[in-house]
Design a protein around this motif. Sequence first.
Motif, PDB file in Angstrom:
ATOM      1  N   VAL A  24       8.957  63.050   5.762  1.00 28.23           N
ATOM      2  CA  VAL A  24       9.999  62.090   5.379  1.00 28.23           C
ATOM      3  C   VAL A  24      11.115  62.067   6.417  1.00 28.23           C
ATOM      4  N   LEU A  25      11.568  63.247   6.834  1.00 29.13           N
ATOM      5  CA  LEU A  25      12.642  63.308   7.822  1.00 29.13           C
ATOM      6  C   LEU A  25      12.189  62.765   9.174  1.00 29.13           C
ATOM      7  N   GLY A  26      10.969  63.049   9.570  1.00 32.21           N
ATOM      8  CA  GLY A  26      10.448  62.560  10.849  1.00 32.21           C
ATOM      9  C   GLY A  26      10.305  61.050  10.870  1.00 32.21           C
ATOM     10  N   VAL A  27       9.785  60.478   9.802  1.00 33.33           N
ATOM     11  CA  VAL A  27       9.629  59.024   9.738  1.00 33.33           C
ATOM     12  C   VAL A  27      11.001  58.359   9.728  1.00 33.33           C
ATOM     13  N   GLY A  28      11.935  58.933   8.983  1.00 36.33           N
ATOM     14  CA  GLY A  28      13.288  58.382   8.959  1.00 36.33           C
ATOM     15  C   GLY A  28      13.935  58.400  10.329  1.00 36.33           C
ATOM     16  N   ALA A  29      13.762  59.505  11.049  1.00 42.38           N
ATOM     17  CA  ALA A  29      14.331  59.608  12.395  1.00 42.38           C
ATOM     18  C   ALA A  29      13.676  58.601  13.339  1.00 42.38           C
ATOM     19  N   ALA A  30      12.369  58.429  13.230  1.00 45.12           N
ATOM     20  CA  ALA A  30      11.676  57.465  14.095  1.00 45.12           C
ATOM     21  C   ALA A  30      12.146  56.040  13.822  1.00 45.12           C
ATOM     22  N   LEU A  31      12.346  55.718  12.550  1.00 44.34           N
ATOM     23  CA  LEU A  31      12.828  54.373  12.216  1.00 44.34           C
ATOM     24  C   LEU A  31      14.253  54.154  12.705  1.00 44.34           C
ATOM     25  N   ARG A  32      15.108  55.156  12.566  1.00 47.96           N
ATOM     26  CA  ARG A  32      16.480  55.024  13.063  1.00 47.96           C
ATOM     27  C   ARG A  32      16.498  54.902  14.576  1.00 47.96           C
ATOM     28  N   LEU A  33      15.615  55.631  15.264  1.00 51.15           N
ATOM     29  CA  LEU A  33      15.547  55.547  16.723  1.00 51.15           C
ATOM     30  C   LEU A  33      15.104  54.159  17.168  1.00 51.15           C
ATOM     31  N   ARG A  34      14.115  53.604  16.496  1.00 48.61           N
ATOM     32  CA  ARG A  34      13.638  52.260  16.840  1.00 48.61           C
ATOM     33  C   ARG A  34      14.754  51.235  16.657  1.00 48.61           C
TER      34      ARG A  34
END
Length: 55
Positions: A24-34
């Motif tokens: 969950v944290l990794g996907v959230g970080a990837a979406l925020r980075l994009r």
Amino acid sequence: MIHLPNHWPYIAASYALTLGCSLVLGVGAALRLRKSKARLAAVEGHARRRERSAS
């Protein structure tokens, strides 16, 4: 004789929670980075257009 509960379900649950939270944290970080990269590209494009129109 006393039968003690098996501890393996607790171990499996702790690993599942760890992996789930990491996912969950990794996907959230990837979406925020994009999203941040897209906003940065928009700001840089705006700045380049403003420099070209000023000169």
